[in-house]
Design a protein around this motif. Structure first.
Motif, PDB file in Angstrom:
ATOM      1  N   GLY A 182      64.992 112.755  -5.746  1.00 50.60           N
ATOM      2  CA  GLY A 182      63.805 112.274  -5.050  1.00 50.60           C
ATOM      3  C   GLY A 182      63.023 111.197  -5.783  1.00 50.60           C
ATOM      4  N   VAL A 183      63.134 111.132  -7.111  1.00 54.49           N
ATOM      5  CA  VAL A 183      62.334 110.172  -7.863  1.00 54.49           C
ATOM      6  C   VAL A 183      63.212 109.167  -8.607  1.00 54.49           C
ATOM      7  CG1 VAL A 183      60.463 109.885  -9.531  1.00 54.49           C
ATOM      8  CG2 VAL A 183      60.560 111.951  -8.129  1.00 54.49           C
ATOM      9  N   TRP A 184      64.043 109.667  -9.504  1.00 53.92           N
ATOM     10  CA  TRP A 184      64.870 108.785 -10.351  1.00 53.92           C
ATOM     11  C   TRP A 184      65.761 107.878  -9.489  1.00 53.92           C
ATOM     12  CZ3 TRP A 184      65.222 107.450 -15.429  1.00 53.92           C
ATOM     13  CH2 TRP A 184      66.421 106.973 -15.913  1.00 53.92           C
ATOM     14  N   LEU A 185      66.577 108.470  -8.622  1.00 54.91           N
ATOM     15  CA  LEU A 185      67.460 107.662  -7.770  1.00 54.91           C
ATOM     16  C   LEU A 185      66.656 106.813  -6.803  1.00 54.91           C
ATOM     17  CD1 LEU A 185      70.393 110.006  -6.641  1.00 54.91           C
ATOM     18  CD2 LEU A 185      70.417 108.256  -8.388  1.00 54.91           C
ATOM     19  N   ARG A 214      76.792 113.838  12.413  1.00 52.13           N
ATOM     20  CA  ARG A 214      78.198 114.021  12.822  1.00 52.13           C
ATOM     21  C   ARG A 214      78.480 115.466  13.154  1.00 52.13           C
ATOM     22  NH1 ARG A 214      79.144 111.667   7.528  1.00 52.13           N
ATOM     23  NH2 ARG A 214      78.722 109.428   7.690  1.00 52.13           N
ATOM     24  N   ASN A 215      77.746 116.378  12.498  1.00 53.64           N
ATOM     25  CA  ASN A 215      77.965 117.814  12.709  1.00 53.64           C
ATOM     26  C   ASN A 215      77.126 118.348  13.883  1.00 53.64           C
ATOM     27  OD1 ASN A 215      79.441 120.066  11.830  1.00 53.64           O
ATOM     28  ND2 ASN A 215      77.670 120.899  10.736  1.00 53.64           N
ATOM     29  N   GLY A 216      76.389 117.433  14.541  1.00 49.87           N
ATOM     30  CA  GLY A 216      75.618 117.818  15.717  1.00 49.87           C
ATOM     31  C   GLY A 216      74.368 118.629  15.422  1.00 49.87           C
ATOM     32  N   GLU A 217      73.840 118.534  14.189  1.00 49.97           N
ATOM     33  CA  GLU A 217      72.658 119.327  13.852  1.00 49.97           C
ATOM     34  C   GLU A 217      71.349 118.567  14.034  1.00 49.97           C
ATOM     35  OE1 GLU A 217      72.718 121.912  10.403  1.00 49.97           O
ATOM     36  OE2 GLU A 217      74.894 121.713  10.270  1.00 49.97           O
ATOM     37  N   ILE A 218      71.434 117.238  14.143  1.00 53.17           N
ATOM     38  CA  ILE A 218      70.226 116.422  14.291  1.00 53.17           C
ATOM     39  C   ILE A 218      70.621 115.166  15.070  1.00 53.17           C
ATOM     40  CG2 ILE A 218      70.592 115.283  12.047  1.00 53.17           C
ATOM     41  CD1 ILE A 218      67.643 115.008  11.663  1.00 53.17           C
ATOM     42  N   SER A 219      69.661 114.571  15.803  1.00 54.60           N
ATOM     43  CA  SER A 219      70.003 113.343  16.525  1.00 54.60           C
ATOM     44  C   SER A 219      69.846 112.150  15.585  1.00 54.60           C
ATOM     45  CB  SER A 219      69.086 113.163  17.732  1.00 54.60           C
ATOM     46  OG  SER A 219      67.798 112.758  17.298  1.00 54.60           O
ATOM     47  N   ARG A 220      70.559 111.062  15.895  1.00 57.15           N
ATOM     48  CA  ARG A 220      70.500 109.863  15.056  1.00 57.15           C
ATOM     49  C   ARG A 220      69.075 109.311  15.033  1.00 57.15           C
ATOM     50  NH1 ARG A 220      71.216 104.442  15.891  1.00 57.15           N
ATOM     51  NH2 ARG A 220      72.077 103.253  14.134  1.00 57.15           N
ATOM     52  N   GLN A 221      68.416 109.410  16.181  1.00 58.58           N
ATOM     53  CA  GLN A 221      67.060 108.896  16.296  1.00 58.58           C
ATOM     54  C   GLN A 221      66.095 109.649  15.359  1.00 58.58           C
ATOM     55  OE1 GLN A 221      66.148 108.843  20.403  1.00 58.58           O
ATOM     56  NE2 GLN A 221      64.942 106.973  20.271  1.00 58.58           N
ATOM     57  N   ASP A 222      66.202 110.967  15.363  1.00 54.96           N
ATOM     58  CA  ASP A 222      65.336 111.771  14.477  1.00 54.96           C
ATOM     59  C   ASP A 222      65.633 111.468  13.010  1.00 54.96           C
ATOM     60  OD1 ASP A 222      64.031 112.928  16.546  1.00 54.96           O
ATOM     61  OD2 ASP A 222      65.168 114.813  16.525  1.00 54.96           O
ATOM     62  N   ALA A 223      66.907 111.259  12.695  1.00 58.53           N
ATOM     63  CA  ALA A 223      67.284 110.954  11.311  1.00 58.53           C
ATOM     64  C   ALA A 223      66.680 109.632  10.866  1.00 58.53           C
ATOM     65  CB  ALA A 223      68.799 110.926  11.181  1.00 58.53           C
ATOM     66  N   LEU A 224      66.726 108.634  11.753  1.00 52.31           N
ATOM     67  CA  LEU A 224      66.144 107.330  11.418  1.00 52.31           C
ATOM     68  C   LEU A 224      64.639 107.454  11.178  1.00 52.31           C
ATOM     69  CD1 LEU A 224      68.099 104.998  13.882  1.00 52.31           C
ATOM     70  CD2 LEU A 224      68.163 104.898  11.380  1.00 52.31           C
ATOM     71  N   LYS A 225      64.011 108.322  11.946  1.00 55.75           N
ATOM     72  CA  LYS A 225      62.575 108.555  11.779  1.00 55.75           C
ATOM     73  C   LYS A 225      62.303 109.212  10.423  1.00 55.75           C
ATOM     74  CE  LYS A 225      60.876 109.621  16.087  1.00 55.75           C
ATOM     75  NZ  LYS A 225      60.623 110.795  16.957  1.00 55.75           N
ATOM     76  N   ASP A 226      63.110 110.220  10.098  1.00 64.65           N
ATOM     77  CA  ASP A 226      62.974 110.919   8.812  1.00 64.65           C
ATOM     78  C   ASP A 226      63.045 109.947   7.638  1.00 64.65           C
ATOM     79  OD1 ASP A 226      62.790 113.294  10.065  1.00 64.65           O
ATOM     80  OD2 ASP A 226      64.584 114.215   9.184  1.00 64.65           O
ATOM     81  N   LEU A 227      63.959 108.982   7.738  1.00 69.09           N
ATOM     82  CA  LEU A 227      64.183 108.055   6.627  1.00 69.09           C
ATOM     83  C   LEU A 227      62.992 107.138   6.379  1.00 69.09           C
ATOM     84  CD1 LEU A 227      67.929 107.046   7.075  1.00 69.09           C
ATOM     85  CD2 LEU A 227      66.922 108.282   5.158  1.00 69.09           C
ATOM     86  N   GLN A 228      62.132 106.978   7.369  1.00 65.71           N
ATOM     87  CA  GLN A 228      60.955 106.136   7.186  1.00 65.71           C
ATOM     88  C   GLN A 228      59.934 106.813   6.260  1.00 65.71           C
ATOM     89  OE1 GLN A 228      60.727 102.970   8.299  1.00 65.71           O
ATOM     90  NE2 GLN A 228      62.790 103.239   9.112  1.00 65.71           N
ATOM     91  N   GLN A 229      60.043 108.128   6.143  1.00 61.28           N
ATOM     92  CA  GLN A 229      59.125 108.873   5.258  1.00 61.28           C
ATOM     93  C   GLN A 229      59.674 108.874   3.829  1.00 61.28           C
ATOM     94  OE1 GLN A 229      56.398 110.339   6.732  1.00 61.28           O
ATOM     95  NE2 GLN A 229      57.115 109.549   8.704  1.00 61.28           N
ATOM     96  N   ALA A 230      58.786 108.948   2.843  1.00 61.01           N
ATOM     97  CA  ALA A 230      59.235 109.085   1.446  1.00 61.01           C
ATOM     98  C   ALA A 230      59.904 110.452   1.303  1.00 61.01           C
ATOM     99  CB  ALA A 230      58.051 108.998   0.512  1.00 61.01           C
ATOM    100  N   PRO A 231      60.889 110.577   0.384  1.00 61.27           N
ATOM    101  CA  PRO A 231      61.563 111.864   0.217  1.00 61.27           C
ATOM    102  C   PRO A 231      60.583 112.981  -0.154  1.00 61.27           C
ATOM    103  CG  PRO A 231      62.304 110.281  -1.439  1.00 61.27           C
ATOM    104  CD  PRO A 231      61.420 109.552  -0.494  1.00 61.27           C
ATOM    105  N   TYR A 232      59.611 112.679  -0.976  1.00 60.08           N
ATOM    106  CA  TYR A 232      58.456 113.552  -1.083  1.00 60.08           C
ATOM    107  C   TYR A 232      57.235 112.827  -1.593  1.00 60.08           C
ATOM    108  CZ  TYR A 232      60.291 115.023  -5.798  1.00 60.08           C
ATOM    109  OH  TYR A 232      60.771 115.107  -7.067  1.00 60.08           O
ATOM    110  N   GLN A 233      56.103 113.506  -1.536  1.00 66.51           N
ATOM    111  CA  GLN A 233      54.835 112.824  -1.751  1.00 66.51           C
ATOM    112  C   GLN A 233      54.660 112.315  -3.194  1.00 66.51           C
ATOM    113  OE1 GLN A 233      52.756 111.823   0.626  1.00 66.51           O
ATOM    114  NE2 GLN A 233      54.434 112.599   1.865  1.00 66.51           N
ATOM    115  N   PRO A 234      54.034 111.107  -3.354  1.00 66.38           N
ATOM    116  CA  PRO A 234      53.857 110.508  -4.674  1.00 66.38           C
ATOM    117  C   PRO A 234      53.173 111.439  -5.682  1.00 66.38           C
ATOM    118  CG  PRO A 234      53.178 108.978  -2.975  1.00 66.38           C
ATOM    119  CD  PRO A 234      53.519 110.248  -2.275  1.00 66.38           C
ATOM    120  N   LYS A 235      52.283 112.289  -5.199  1.00 68.85           N
ATOM    121  CA  LYS A 235      51.588 113.221  -6.093  1.00 68.85           C
ATOM    122  C   LYS A 235      52.583 114.182  -6.738  1.00 68.85           C
ATOM    123  CE  LYS A 235      46.941 114.996  -5.683  1.00 68.85           C
ATOM    124  NZ  LYS A 235      46.046 115.754  -4.791  1.00 68.85           N
ATOM    125  N   LEU A 236      53.499 114.700  -5.920  1.00 66.78           N
ATOM    126  CA  LEU A 236      54.516 115.615  -6.420  1.00 66.78           C
ATOM    127  C   LEU A 236      55.524 114.869  -7.296  1.00 66.78           C
ATOM    128  CD1 LEU A 236      55.533 118.527  -6.397  1.00 66.78           C
ATOM    129  CD2 LEU A 236      56.874 117.983  -4.360  1.00 66.78           C
TER     130      LEU A 236
END
Ligand SMILES: [Zn+2]
Length: 389
Positions: free
Chosen positions: A279-282, A300-322
């Protein structure tokens, strides 16, 4: 150190039309329809490792073979466990298949107390023996620092090597010739080689060059170790998840209800160093977002839609404070000051190709190595699918 939530990486020129792997991912190629080679690899692996009725039959046969080989012994199979969803479900699978597993855990000094308590509860509920290998912290600390100093992205590589090596060593110690591991290409995808490649030679070299201690007790894995484990001792590694339909949500529900397993948050959050490296180093030093690999697998495994995944990627992996507090925690635990850590952080980014490893040799002998590997292993190893060419 300042961490940012901004989506700071160059806008990728092209994103796969099926998953979310994009042109910033090493060795990516797109076909005429815009689908990437990582998706093609998934299809090839799916084809070779069916998880329908045929998969069930394969797994049943594997279990029969393991029972036969385990006759007169205390255990049929060694299973690597972390306390996370996958490895806990793997234990459940063993019991379902009528196998007597020995759970093996690597204590590398970074596991959270809650995850270890979780693991113990589940093992008690399942009545499974646990063997814990505690790594020599002084030596391991120095090895991790060397990895960070080397400027390689995947600084958690020594843990990966130590886990596999410990599984083989434990199998030999308890005279159990079979190992179950929780790898699952359907939920993990394929890591780009340039992001996470490692091997025993690379670890040794980095330690000699950047370390202050010799590797003495660390369970490394040289090519000689591999030959000893597989050819002389004939220990085999099996990946049961390749043959079943595995859904994370269902798995979590089942192990919570059946064995009192508790969910403490995201993947790899049972281990703080792994979480920090991903989450930080890489993410912040290399601009590598490993979520692209995982989310693509989920799509590919049908667990999430491509659209939701693209939305997720716009967020930081976790908050700068953490990020900041993990950064400070890692420095403290490794016994360096923040300014020392910042100096290490400022080193040039490298790839494994900047240092000696087994990889160039493997590339030269790939065709014969693939033949040998596919005879030694009960499955076709992922590296033989040759995505890097
Ligand atoms: Zn794709």
């Amino acid at each position: 150190m300042r961490f940012s939530t901004e989506y700071k990486y160059m806008a990728p020129r092209q994103i796969c039309t099926r998953c979310v792997m994009d042109s910033s991912v090493p060795q990516i190629k797109f076909d005429a329809s815009g689908e990437c080679n990582y998706c093609k690899l998934h299809d090839a692996l799916s084809n070779d490792n069916p998880n329908d009725e045929r998969g069930k039959e394969i797994l049943k046969q594997i279990a029969e073979k393991l029972k036969k080989e385990g006759k007169g012994k205390k255990y049929d199979v060694v299973v690597g466990v972390s306390g996370g969803t996958d490895s806990t479900y793997l234990l459940h699978l063993c019991i379902e298949l009528g196998l007597r597993p020995l759970a093996v855990h690597l204590d590398n000094g970074w596991n959270t107390e809650t995850s270890v308590a979780n693991l113990r509860n589940v093992l008690e509920a399942l009545d499974i023996d646990l063997y814990t290998y505690v790594i020599n912290w002084d030596e391991f600390r120095d090895i991790l620092l060397s990895q960070l100093k080397s400027g390689l992205p995947w600084a958690d590589a020594p843990t990966d090597i130590a886990i596999v090596s410990t599984l083989y060593r434990t199998a030999i110690k308890f005279d159990v010739p079979n190992i179950f591991v929780g790898n699952n290409f359907r939920t993990e995808g394929k890591q780009p080689t340039l992001w996470t490649y490692t091997d025993g030679r690379l670890i040794s070299y980095i330690q000699k060059k950047f370390g202050t201690k010799k590797i003495e007790t660390f369970p490394n894995q040289t090519i000689w170790d591999v030959l000893y484990f597989t050819l002389i001792k004939r220990v085999k590694m099996v990946r049961p998840f390749y043959y079943i339909q595995f859904n994370k949500k269902h798995a979590k529900k089942l192990i919570s209800e059946k064995y009192g397993w508790k969910d403490y948050g995201g993947h790899h959050h049972e281990n703080i160093f792994t979480r920090y490296i991903i989450g930080v180093w890489l993410n912040q030093k290399f601009g590598i977002d490993k979520r692209k690999v995982t989310l693509s697998a989920y799509i590919r495994n049908g667990e999430i839609s491509r659209q939701d995944a693209l939305k997720d990627l716009q967020q930081a992996p976790y908050q700068p404070k953490l990020m900041q507090s993990d950064h400070e925690y890692v420095a403290k635990k490794l016994g360096i000051s923040l300014s020392e850590f910042n100096t290490i952080w400022a080193n040039n980014n490298k790839t494994f190709r900047d240092y000696p490893s087994y990889y160039p040799f493997y590339e030269k002998v790939r065709w014969i190595a693939n033949k040998i590997l596919s005879r030694l292993l009960p499955f076709k190893p992922m590296m033989t699918y040759n995505i890097d060419k």
